[in-house]
Design a protein around this motif. Structure first.
Motif, PDB file in Angstrom:
ATOM      1  N   ARG A  37       0.920  -1.240   0.049  1.00  0.00           N
ATOM      2  CA  ARG A  37      -0.102   0.075   0.018  1.00  0.00           C
ATOM      3  C   ARG A  37       0.920   1.474   0.001  1.00  0.00           C
ATOM      4  O   ARG A  37       0.650   2.047   0.723  1.00  0.00           O
ATOM      5  CB  ARG A  37      -1.043  -0.150   1.286  1.00  0.00           C
ATOM      6  N   LYS A 126       2.214   6.790   2.220  1.00  0.00           N
ATOM      7  CA  LYS A 126       1.243   5.492   2.160  1.00  0.00           C
ATOM      8  C   LYS A 126      -0.286   5.708   1.477  1.00  0.00           C
ATOM      9  O   LYS A 126      -0.586   6.728   1.801  1.00  0.00           O
ATOM     10  CB  LYS A 126       1.238   5.405   3.703  1.00  0.00           C
ATOM     11  N   GLU A 128      -3.772   4.599   1.627  1.00  0.00           N
ATOM     12  CA  GLU A 128      -4.918   4.266   2.395  1.00  0.00           C
ATOM     13  C   GLU A 128      -6.245   4.790   1.794  1.00  0.00           C
ATOM     14  O   GLU A 128      -6.414   5.690   1.483  1.00  0.00           O
ATOM     15  CB  GLU A 128      -4.607   4.919   3.848  1.00  0.00           C
ATOM     16  N   LYS A 129      -7.206   3.884   2.071  1.00  0.00           N
ATOM     17  CA  LYS A 129      -8.597   4.126   1.702  1.00  0.00           C
ATOM     18  C   LYS A 129      -9.192   4.665   2.938  1.00  0.00           C
ATOM     19  O   LYS A 129      -9.258   4.130   3.732  1.00  0.00           O
ATOM     20  CB  LYS A 129      -9.156   2.712   1.146  1.00  0.00           C
ATOM     21  N   VAL A 130      -9.710   6.073   2.481  1.00  0.00           N
ATOM     22  CA  VAL A 130     -10.588   6.582   3.754  1.00  0.00           C
ATOM     23  C   VAL A 130     -12.118   6.735   3.140  1.00  0.00           C
ATOM     24  O   VAL A 130     -12.342   7.233   2.206  1.00  0.00           O
ATOM     25  CB  VAL A 130     -10.059   7.948   3.926  1.00  0.00           C
TER      26      VAL A 130
END
Length: 144
Positions: A37, A126, A128-130
């Motif tokens: 990721r 990084k 990341e899926k929010v």
């Protein structure tokens, strides 16, 4: 002469010499590392192509930089290319420390293995899926 070629390359991002090749800085695309990721930023790398014609701009720059005539600059370029070709044929490998390694392929053509890669950001970002519950989300496609 190697230092002058490297200096010209650092200033103008590309140098072409007939009988030697074209060495240029190219922009590399961003890379995505899905398992970890991470998003690696685009960067700048060196690319070599053995087919090139002598750049008149380099010869003019060399004459100015070394304070020599245009004829002497052309002769200096030819001497550099000839010497480089002979050294590569004899040693099979020429190392430009910090830049890369020139070597001869099985067919006898010069190749270049770059060791120079400069990412635009030092560390990957990084990914990341929010997702917020109850919030509206939009997917944008294309350019602004």
């Amino acid at each position: 002469m190697v230092e002058l070629v490297q200096k010209y390359l650092a200033i103008y991002r590309k140098v072409e010499l007939e009988g030697w090749g074209r060495l240029e800085f190219v922009t590399t695309v961003a890379q995505v590392d899905f398992p970890n990721r991470l998003l690696h930023a685009p960067g700048v790398a060196l690319h070599f192509d053995d087919r090139a014609t002598t750049s008149q701009l380099f010869t003019e720059w060399l004459a100015t930089e070394a304070a020599i005539s245009a004829t002497e600059a052309e002769q200096t370029v030819r001497t550099f290319v000839d010497r480089f070709s002979r050294e590569l044929a004899a040693r099979k490998k020429i190392d430009w420390v910090g830049w890369g390694i020139f070597y001869q392929s099985n067919g006898g053509t010069p190749r270049f293995q770059s060791v120079f890669h400069q990412p635009l950001l030092p560390d990957p970002v990084k990914a990341e899926k929010v997702i917020r519950k109850g919030a509206e989300h939009r997917v944008r496609v294309g350019e602004d």
